[in-house]
Design an enzyme around this catalytic site. Sequence first.
Site, short mmCIF file in Angstrom:
data_model
loop_
_atom_site.label_atom_id
_atom_site.label_comp_id
_atom_site.label_asym_id
_atom_site.label_seq_id
_atom_site.Cartn_x
_atom_site.Cartn_y
_atom_site.Cartn_z
N GLU A 34 0.86 -1.19 0.00
CA GLU A 34 0.00 0.00 0.00
C GLU A 34 0.90 1.24 0.00
O GLU A 34 2.02 1.21 0.55
CB GLU A 34 -0.84 -0.02 1.29
CG GLU A 34 -1.59 1.25 1.61
CD GLU A 34 -2.07 1.31 3.08
OE1 GLU A 34 -1.31 0.93 3.99
OE2 GLU A 34 -3.23 1.72 3.27
N ASN A 64 -7.06 6.14 -1.16
CA ASN A 64 -5.94 5.23 -0.93
C ASN A 64 -6.20 4.08 -1.89
O ASN A 64 -7.13 3.30 -1.68
CB ASN A 64 -5.95 4.76 0.54
CG ASN A 64 -4.71 3.98 0.89
OD1 ASN A 64 -4.05 3.42 0.00
ND2 ASN A 64 -4.39 3.93 2.17
N LYS A 105 -9.57 1.97 -1.22
CA LYS A 105 -9.67 1.42 0.12
C LYS A 105 -11.01 1.75 0.78
O LYS A 105 -11.41 2.92 0.84
CB LYS A 105 -8.52 1.96 0.98
CG LYS A 105 -8.39 1.33 2.34
CD LYS A 105 -7.13 1.89 3.01
CE LYS A 105 -6.80 1.23 4.32
NZ LYS A 105 -5.53 1.75 4.87
N GLU A 156 -5.48 8.84 8.17
CA GLU A 156 -6.07 8.34 6.92
C GLU A 156 -7.50 8.83 6.73
O GLU A 156 -7.89 9.14 5.61
CB GLU A 156 -6.03 6.81 6.89
CG GLU A 156 -4.64 6.24 6.70
CD GLU A 156 -4.65 4.78 6.32
OE1 GLU A 156 -4.13 3.96 7.11
OE2 GLU A 156 -5.19 4.44 5.25
N CYS A 158 -4.62 -2.92 3.31
CA CYS A 158 -4.26 -2.75 4.70
C CYS A 158 -5.35 -3.05 5.73
O CYS A 158 -5.63 -4.21 5.98
CB CYS A 158 -3.72 -1.34 4.91
SG CYS A 158 -2.65 -1.30 6.33
N ASN A 214 0.67 -0.91 5.33
CA ASN A 214 1.64 -0.17 6.14
C ASN A 214 1.08 -0.23 7.55
O ASN A 214 0.05 0.41 7.83
CB ASN A 214 1.69 1.32 5.76
CG ASN A 214 2.33 1.59 4.42
OD1 ASN A 214 3.37 2.22 4.35
ND2 ASN A 214 1.72 1.15 3.34
N1 ING Z 1 -2.71 0.64 8.93
C1 ING Z 1 -3.09 -0.09 10.08
C2 ING Z 1 -3.72 -1.44 9.75
O1 ING Z 1 -4.90 -1.62 9.79
C3 ING Z 1 -4.12 -0.11 12.24
C4 ING Z 1 -3.95 0.69 10.99
C5 ING Z 1 -3.01 -0.63 12.93
C6 ING Z 1 -5.38 -0.36 12.72
C7 ING Z 1 -3.21 -1.40 14.09
C8 ING Z 1 -5.59 -1.13 13.87
C9 ING Z 1 -4.49 -1.64 14.57
O2 ING Z 1 -2.92 -2.33 9.53
C10 ING Z 1 -3.41 0.94 7.79
N2 ING Z 1 -2.74 1.65 6.86
O3 ING Z 1 -4.57 0.61 7.64
#
Ligand code: ING
Length: 302
Positions: free
Chosen positions: A46, A109, A126, A145, A170, A195
Amino acid sequence: SRYLTVAMGQLGPIQRADSRASVVARLCAMMREAKALGAQLIVYPELALTTFFPRWYIEDPQELHAFYETTMPNADTQPLFDLARELGIGFYLGYAELAQEADGLHQYNTSILVNQQAEIIAKYRKVHVPGHSEHEPWRRFQHLEKRYFESGPGFGVTEAFGGVMGMALCNDRRWAETYRVLALQRCEMVFIGYNTPVHNAPAPQHDDLSLFHNQLSLQAGAYQNGMWVVGVAKGGLEEGVDSIGGSCIVAPSGEVISRCITKDDEVQVARCDLDWCAIYKRTTFDFDLHRRPHAYGLITAK
Ligand code: ING
C-alpha cells in the site's frame, strides 16, 4: 492445476526525502528478481511510492497533494510499466490517488492491478479507512487516513492470470466482510498491501501482537473463504516510526506457504495452484450449500 507463481515485493522504509524515482528503481529491481524466480506477477505494498504520510498533520493542501498521483502511469512510474511489459510480468501497486471527478477533486488510498502487457485492468479504492480525521497531538504520531482519504465504493474481482483476482488494502484485511464480499464474487486470490505501525496509539496493549494480528487476519480470511491471500508490507523505520514486515502468502487451507523474513526490500515467491480453492469452496465453504443469508441481515446494518 492452474499454477500462478506470485512474488511478494516487500518494501523497507521510504523516507520523506526519498524521491519517487529512487523508489521506482527499488520496485524495478524487485520486479527483475521476481521474474528471475519465475513469477507471473509481483505484489507491492500500500502507498508504495511515498513515505506513509498520514503519520503527519499536514495543513497546507499543496504539501499534502505532493504525496498523491494525479495520473497513472506518470513520468515517475512509467519505468515500472515499461519494465513490466519488457519482462511480461504483472503487478499490484498501492498509491495515493488524487482523482478529478465530475463533482471535483477526490483523495483515495488506491491500488491497481496491471497485466503482463502492462495494462491497468482494475483499480480499487480502500474501503476501511482507519485512524482519525482531526489532529490528535497526544499521539506519538498521527494516523490521519480518515482525513486524507475517502472510503471507496466496494470490493470487485477481475478475471486475470488464469483465475479470479481481488484487491484490498491494509486495514481491509482485518474485516471478515472484505474476504466474504470478494468470495461471493468467486475470488480465488486477493492482493493486500499494507503499512502497519508497530505502535497502535489507542491500544498499546496490541503492539506486541501486531505481527500475530496481521497473520491471523490473513489466515482467517483465506481459510474461511477458500482463497489465496497475498499480504505485502512496507515495513521498517520510516521517519522514526517502526512498521511491521510480516509479508506472507496464505493458501486456501489457511497455511502460510511463503513469507518475508526481513523488514527491508525483499522478494519471496510461491507457486500457487488456484485449483486448491475448490478443496474448500466445494466442501466446507460451499456457499450455496451451507450459507444461511436469512440469518445474516444485521451484517449490512449501519
Ligand atoms: N494501517 C493499520 C492497519 O490496519 C491499524 C492501521 C493498525 C489499525 C493497528 C488497527 C491496529 O494495519 C493501515 N494503513 O490501515
